[in-house]
Write a protein that holds these residues in place. Structure first.
Motif, PDB file in Angstrom:
ATOM      1  N   SER A 111       0.867  -1.190   0.000  1.00  0.00           N
ATOM      2  CA  SER A 111       0.000   0.000   0.000  1.00  0.00           C
ATOM      3  C   SER A 111       0.898   1.233   0.000  1.00  0.00           C
ATOM      4  N   PRO A 112       0.507   2.269  -0.757  1.00  0.00           N
ATOM      5  CA  PRO A 112       1.305   3.506  -0.716  1.00  0.00           C
ATOM      6  C   PRO A 112       1.296   4.103   0.695  1.00  0.00           C
ATOM      7  N   ASP A 113       2.409   4.734   1.081  1.00  0.00           N
ATOM      8  CA  ASP A 113       2.526   5.309   2.436  1.00  0.00           C
ATOM      9  C   ASP A 113       1.345   6.228   2.766  1.00  0.00           C
ATOM     10  N   GLY A 114       1.008   7.108   1.799  1.00  0.00           N
ATOM     11  CA  GLY A 114      -0.057   8.091   2.034  1.00  0.00           C
ATOM     12  C   GLY A 114      -1.419   7.436   2.213  1.00  0.00           C
ATOM     13  N   LEU A 115      -1.580   6.246   1.648  1.00  0.00           N
ATOM     14  CA  LEU A 115      -2.862   5.563   1.828  1.00  0.00           C
ATOM     15  C   LEU A 115      -2.900   4.864   3.179  1.00  0.00           C
ATOM     16  N   VAL A 116      -1.779   4.343   3.613  1.00  0.00           N
ATOM     17  CA  VAL A 116      -1.719   3.736   4.955  1.00  0.00           C
ATOM     18  C   VAL A 116      -2.100   4.803   5.983  1.00  0.00           C
ATOM     19  N   THR A 117      -1.550   6.017   5.819  1.00  0.00           N
ATOM     20  CA  THR A 117      -1.879   7.122   6.732  1.00  0.00           C
ATOM     21  C   THR A 117      -3.380   7.393   6.699  1.00  0.00           C
ATOM     22  N   ALA A 118      -3.940   7.461   5.488  1.00  0.00           N
ATOM     23  CA  ALA A 118      -5.380   7.739   5.353  1.00  0.00           C
ATOM     24  C   ALA A 118      -6.222   6.623   5.975  1.00  0.00           C
ATOM     25  N   MET A 119      -5.790   5.372   5.808  1.00  0.00           N
ATOM     26  CA  MET A 119      -6.550   4.228   6.352  1.00  0.00           C
ATOM     27  C   MET A 119      -6.579   4.272   7.882  1.00  0.00           C
ATOM     28  N   LEU A 120      -5.418   4.579   8.471  1.00  0.00           N
ATOM     29  CA  LEU A 120      -5.372   4.635   9.939  1.00  0.00           C
ATOM     30  C   LEU A 120      -6.147   5.845  10.450  1.00  0.00           C
ATOM     31  N   ASP A 121      -6.076   6.950   9.704  1.00  0.00           N
ATOM     32  CA  ASP A 121      -6.822   8.163  10.095  1.00  0.00           C
ATOM     33  C   ASP A 121      -8.323   7.893  10.039  1.00  0.00           C
ATOM     34  N   MET A 122      -8.791   7.301   8.940  1.00  0.00           N
ATOM     35  CA  MET A 122     -10.248   7.125   8.784  1.00  0.00           C
ATOM     36  C   MET A 122     -10.794   6.081   9.769  1.00  0.00           C
ATOM     37  N   ALA A 123      -9.955   5.166  10.221  1.00  0.00           N
ATOM     38  CA  ALA A 123     -10.393   4.188  11.235  1.00  0.00           C
ATOM     39  C   ALA A 123     -10.348   4.803  12.627  1.00  0.00           C
ATOM     40  N   LEU A 124      -9.809   6.015  12.734  1.00  0.00           N
ATOM     41  CA  LEU A 124      -9.696   6.722  14.024  1.00  0.00           C
ATOM     42  C   LEU A 124      -9.031   5.821  15.070  1.00  0.00           C
ATOM     43  N   VAL A 125      -7.910   5.219  14.684  1.00  0.00           N
ATOM     44  CA  VAL A 125      -7.250   4.281  15.609  1.00  0.00           C
ATOM     45  C   VAL A 125      -6.757   4.995  16.866  1.00  0.00           C
ATOM     46  N   THR A 126      -6.900   4.318  17.987  1.00  0.00           N
ATOM     47  CA  THR A 126      -6.395   4.856  19.255  1.00  0.00           C
ATOM     48  C   THR A 126      -5.561   3.771  19.927  1.00  0.00           C
ATOM     49  N   LYS A 127      -4.925   4.154  21.027  1.00  0.00           N
ATOM     50  CA  LYS A 127      -4.063   3.195  21.730  1.00  0.00           C
ATOM     51  C   LYS A 127      -4.840   2.047  22.340  1.00  0.00           C
ATOM     52  N   SER A 128      -6.166   2.170  22.437  1.00  0.00           N
ATOM     53  CA  SER A 128      -6.932   1.049  23.000  1.00  0.00           C
ATOM     54  C   SER A 128      -7.381   0.071  21.905  1.00  0.00           C
ATOM     55  N   ASP A 129      -7.025   0.363  20.654  1.00  0.00           N
ATOM     56  CA  ASP A 129      -7.399  -0.553  19.564  1.00  0.00           C
ATOM     57  C   ASP A 129      -6.440  -1.729  19.439  1.00  0.00           C
ATOM     58  N   TYR A 130      -6.936  -2.762  18.741  1.00  0.00           N
ATOM     59  CA  TYR A 130      -6.094  -3.887  18.345  1.00  0.00           C
ATOM     60  C   TYR A 130      -6.318  -4.058  16.853  1.00  0.00           C
ATOM     61  N   LEU A 131      -5.299  -3.712  16.075  1.00  0.00           N
ATOM     62  CA  LEU A 131      -5.449  -3.725  14.614  1.00  0.00           C
ATOM     63  C   LEU A 131      -4.893  -5.024  14.047  1.00  0.00           C
ATOM     64  N   VAL A 132      -5.624  -5.601  13.090  1.00  0.00           N
ATOM     65  CA  VAL A 132      -5.117  -6.776  12.371  1.00  0.00           C
ATOM     66  C   VAL A 132      -5.093  -6.458  10.881  1.00  0.00           C
ATOM     67  N   ASP A 133      -3.936  -6.635  10.255  1.00  0.00           N
ATOM     68  CA  ASP A 133      -3.823  -6.466   8.802  1.00  0.00           C
ATOM     69  C   ASP A 133      -3.853  -7.851   8.170  1.00  0.00           C
ATOM     70  N   LEU A 134      -4.850  -8.082   7.338  1.00  0.00           N
ATOM     71  CA  LEU A 134      -5.016  -9.397   6.704  1.00  0.00           C
ATOM     72  C   LEU A 134      -4.177  -9.451   5.423  1.00  0.00           C
TER      73      LEU A 134
END
Ligand code: SAM
Length: 266
Positions: free
Chosen positions: A48-71
């Motif tokens: 994934s392009p760097d700028g899209l990874v940033t957008a994906m994490l931004d739009m998911a509103l990730v916080t420190k209490s999240d648990y993210l899984v990349d499939l």
């Protein structure tokens, strides 16, 4: 003469074997370098392009209490980017060389405490612990994962690089941050609570017809029935309009606690 010749041949063959073995050893030491487009189990590797990874994490509103899984986590870049934000993140990747590379990349980024990688098949590995799922797969694979995703805890965010979920329309779309030449759009879905069916309210009945996050149906209030419009789930939050009033509320299993109204399933 013959035996001398044979002996020389044996020495020459031995020397060749040693050189060949040395060559293998050198080849084995060469670090693995992934190639864009290299085969994967169900889909090739393209980062994934760097700028899209940033957008994906931004739009998911990730916080420190999240648990993210990349499939299908490839070289681990999404997991590492999430970990750099202080998020616990796990990659699931079928290719063991990519997993080893991801671990090396996570170590270089200083995030091994938050970034972990599992060598496995996304269709065989449990990821129900995730509160955010990211993926860059294919539309057919997204649709294959869809029933499993819809069973996840309401409010779980699913973010896909470029590819949709069939007839499940996204809740949001966003473009990559900064320069991006290909695979520059992401889509977000929020897992809706399941509310399909009949509900009892203080003044009558609410019938909800749910398709993914979208709601239609009717509300009967003191004998008068109105059709529902603008009905939508956002995780466990429900909103709809009926009889000229907008209803909002929070779904908790078989009950809804609303703004001045309540409902019970049944
Ligand atoms: C398009 S790449 C995306 C990589 C990474 N998520 C990113 O956005 O940069 C898809 C990855 O999925 C992996 N993959 C393909 N089929 C898989 C499967 N069934 N289980 C786990 N990983 C898989 C591939 O090896 C590849 O690394």
């Amino acid at each position: 003469m013959t035996s001398k010749f044979a002996f020389r041949s044996i020495i020459a063959a031995g020397a060749f074997a040693l050189v060949a073995a040395g060559g293998v050893a050198i080849a084995q030491q060469k670090p693995f370098e992934p190639q864009v487009g290299q085969a994967g189990k169900d889909v090739v590797w393209v980062p994934s392009p760097d700028g899209l990874v940033t957008a994906m994490l931004d739009m998911a509103l990730v916080t420190k209490s999240d648990y993210l899984v990349d499939l299908g986590s490839g070289d681990g870049k999404t997991v590492i980017a999430a970990a750099k934000r202080g998020v616990r993140a796990q990659g699931i990747e079928y290719n063991p060389d990519m997993v080893a590379l991801s671990r090396k990349n996570a170590a270089a980024a200083g995030v091994t405490n938050l970034a972990t990688f599992t060598n496995g098949d996304i269709f065989q590995t449990d990821f129900t612990k995730a509160t955010v799922v990211t993926m860059f797969l294919l539309p057919s694979l997204n649709v294959r994962l869809r029933p499993q995703l819809l069973k996840m805890r309401p409010g779980t965010r699913i973010v896909s690089n470029s590819f949709d979920m069939g007839d499940w329309t996204p809740d949001q779309e966003a473009g990559a941050k900064g320069d991006c030449t290909s695979y520059c759009r992401a889509m977000l879905w929020i897992i809706p609570a399941q509310v399909n069916g009949s509900w009892k309210t203080a003044n009558g009945q609410l019938v909800l017809d749910q398709k993914y996050q979208m709601l239609t149906g009717s509300m009967t209030n003191a004998g008068s029935t109105s059709q529902i419009s603008e009905g939508k789930m956002n995780g466990e939050n429900i909103t709809f309009t009926a009889g000229g009033r907008t209803y909002t509320g929070k779904v908790n299993g078989n009950s809804i606690q609303g703004n001045g109204w309540t409902a019970t399933k049944g």
